[in-house]
Design a protein around this motif. Structure first.
Motif, short mmCIF file in Angstrom:
data_model
loop_
_atom_site.label_atom_id
_atom_site.label_comp_id
_atom_site.label_asym_id
_atom_site.label_seq_id
_atom_site.Cartn_x
_atom_site.Cartn_y
_atom_site.Cartn_z
N LEU A 127 10.80 22.45 25.23
CA LEU A 127 10.86 23.65 24.41
C LEU A 127 10.83 23.30 22.93
N ASP A 128 10.56 24.31 22.09
CA ASP A 128 10.41 24.07 20.65
C ASP A 128 11.66 23.50 20.00
N ASP A 129 12.83 23.80 20.58
CA ASP A 129 14.08 23.33 19.97
C ASP A 129 14.48 21.94 20.43
N GLY A 130 13.66 21.32 21.29
CA GLY A 130 13.98 20.01 21.82
C GLY A 130 14.65 20.04 23.18
N SER A 131 14.99 21.24 23.66
CA SER A 131 15.56 21.37 25.01
C SER A 131 14.47 21.14 26.05
N THR A 132 14.90 20.81 27.27
CA THR A 132 13.98 20.61 28.38
C THR A 132 14.24 21.68 29.44
N ALA A 133 13.16 22.30 29.92
CA ALA A 133 13.24 23.25 31.02
C ALA A 133 12.42 22.71 32.18
N ASP A 146 14.32 32.70 17.68
CA ASP A 146 14.20 33.10 16.28
C ASP A 146 15.24 32.33 15.47
N GLY A 147 15.48 32.77 14.25
CA GLY A 147 16.40 32.05 13.39
C GLY A 147 17.86 32.18 13.78
N GLN A 148 18.20 33.17 14.62
CA GLN A 148 19.59 33.41 15.00
C GLN A 148 19.94 32.95 16.41
N GLN A 149 18.97 32.98 17.33
CA GLN A 149 19.31 32.66 18.71
C GLN A 149 18.12 32.08 19.46
N ARG A 150 18.45 31.45 20.60
CA ARG A 150 17.44 30.95 21.54
C ARG A 150 17.64 31.73 22.83
N HIS A 151 16.78 32.69 23.08
CA HIS A 151 16.93 33.59 24.22
C HIS A 151 15.77 33.38 25.20
N LEU A 152 16.12 33.18 26.47
CA LEU A 152 15.10 33.06 27.52
C LEU A 152 15.41 34.10 28.59
N HIS A 165 21.62 20.49 21.50
CA HIS A 165 22.72 21.11 20.75
C HIS A 165 22.28 21.44 19.32
N GLU A 166 22.59 22.66 18.91
CA GLU A 166 22.35 23.10 17.54
C GLU A 166 23.16 24.38 17.31
N ALA A 167 23.06 24.95 16.12
CA ALA A 167 23.89 26.11 15.77
C ALA A 167 23.51 27.37 16.54
N ARG A 168 22.21 27.57 16.81
CA ARG A 168 21.80 28.80 17.50
C ARG A 168 22.25 28.77 18.97
N PRO A 169 22.84 29.87 19.47
CA PRO A 169 23.22 29.92 20.88
C PRO A 169 21.98 29.89 21.78
N PHE A 170 22.17 29.29 22.95
CA PHE A 170 21.10 29.18 23.95
C PHE A 170 21.55 29.98 25.16
N GLN A 171 20.80 31.04 25.52
CA GLN A 171 21.21 31.87 26.65
C GLN A 171 20.02 32.26 27.50
N VAL A 172 20.30 32.41 28.81
CA VAL A 172 19.28 32.77 29.78
C VAL A 172 19.68 34.10 30.42
N GLU A 173 18.80 35.08 30.31
CA GLU A 173 19.03 36.38 30.93
C GLU A 173 18.35 36.42 32.29
N ALA A 174 19.04 36.99 33.29
CA ALA A 174 18.47 37.10 34.63
C ALA A 174 19.09 38.29 35.35
N ALA A 175 18.27 39.23 35.79
CA ALA A 175 18.72 40.38 36.59
C ALA A 175 19.87 41.13 35.91
N GLY A 176 19.78 41.30 34.61
CA GLY A 176 20.79 42.06 33.89
C GLY A 176 22.00 41.28 33.44
N GLY A 177 22.15 40.04 33.90
CA GLY A 177 23.26 39.18 33.48
C GLY A 177 22.78 38.15 32.48
N VAL A 178 23.74 37.45 31.85
CA VAL A 178 23.40 36.45 30.84
C VAL A 178 24.22 35.18 31.09
N VAL A 179 23.54 34.04 31.04
CA VAL A 179 24.19 32.73 31.13
C VAL A 179 24.05 32.07 29.77
N ARG A 180 25.18 31.79 29.12
CA ARG A 180 25.17 31.21 27.77
C ARG A 180 25.65 29.76 27.84
#
Length: 318
Positions: A127-133, A146-152, A165-180
């Protein structure tokens, strides 16, 4: 002189003719077309006899086969369903037509909404932030950084994330729930509206959508559906999380139909399991995703299911 084998196209044509004949008497004009087709090439007659034998073995399940195999029961050129006459009610014919028209629509919509996709094998993406998916087969992800968050957003399937690891939170949305993400590595799996989260390293925060929050640490897992927790906190071996990353598929006491559906994601041609007693037999095993066909055969043997291979690599189990 040895006759050559029918081509996949000829086998598909033969099966369509067999289905037409089993649906009821052919009009005179259709009979003439069939006879001309049979005389046009010796391989046509050979394919016809083979497909007749297959269909007779499934004669009692004829309507189920037509419902389960819309691609086979359609005129590919005109996209017109074969109209059954005596053996199938008009409602089934209409349903087959609807399936044909809408089957591709959800997939096309998913492609339009997703930024990352995998086909019939896992895919590793930086991913652009250096994370691996790592996306399992048949997985789709939408990404909004974006500049405030990393949302998938997990649109389909399952994925494992190694988060940079960085300042922007990394979260994954799935079926209405969110994993941060709070720690390092975790997986998110979605089947319908059921979402499972497993933590390999560090810690995550799971919000199912009902206002509650659950923090999971390495080796822990939790499942929710439609915004509500399904079961209490579970303990898993961190090394065993997302085994498909290592080329393994673990089937643990699942109905055979579900196990086969899981394995079928690792092959391009479709697999259909017809409703029956064997489809509900619970099976277990550890399989290699590089050999999905052998794995499906093994599950079928456990469940007492018969396997029929169709042209183009498709499989029918009953």
């Amino acid at each position: 002189m040895t006759m050559s084998e029918p081509s996949p196209r000829q086998a598909r044509q033969a099966l369509r003719w067999v289905i037409r004949c089993h649906a009821g008497p052919l009009p005179e004009r259709q009979k003439q077309i069939l006879q001309r087709w049979l005389r046009a090439d010796p391989r046509h007659a050979l394919a016809w006899h083979r497909q007749q034998a297959f269909w007779q073995g499934l004669d009692a399940a004829g309507p189920d086969v037509l419902a389960a195999l819309p691609e086979v029961t359609a005129d590919r050129q005109g996209l017109r369903p074969i109209t059954p006459r005596r053996r199938l009610p008009w409602l089934l014919a209409s349903a087959a037509a609807v399936v044909l028209m809408v089957a591709a629509a959800p997939h096309a919509l998913l492609l339009a909404r997703s930024d990352l996709r995998s086909s019939d094998a896992p895919r590793v993406v930086q991913l652009d932030d250096g994370s691996t998916a790592v996306l399992d087969a048949g997985t789709a992800l939408a990404i909004a950084f974006d500049g405030q968050q990393r949302h998938l957003r997990l649109l389909r399937g399952q994925a494992w994330f190694q988060v940079a690891h960085e300042a922007r939170p990394f979260q994954v949305e799935a079926a209405g729930g969110v994993v941060r993400d709070i720690g390092t590595a975790f997986s998110v799996s979605m089947q319908g509206t059921t979402v499972s989260t497993q933590v390999s390293e560090g810690e995550v925060e799971v919000r199912p959508g009902d206002g509650s929050v659950q923090r999971l640490q390495a080796g822990q897992a939790r499942v929710f559906r439609d915004g509500r927790w399904l079961q209490p906190l579970q303990q898993d071996d961190p090394e065993a999380i997302a085994p498909w990353r290592r080329g393994e598929v673990v089937i643990d006491d699942q109905p055979a139909a579900q196990a086969i559906a899981d394995l079928a994601r690792y092959r391009r041609a479709p697999v259909w399991v017809l409703a029956g007693q064997g489809a509900g037999v619970r099976v277990s095993g550890l399989f290699h995703l590089q050999q999905p066909e052998a794995a499906i055969d093994a599950v079928a043997a456990q469940a007492g299911l018969r396997v029929q291979r169709l042209p183009g690599g498709a499989m029918v189990l009953w």
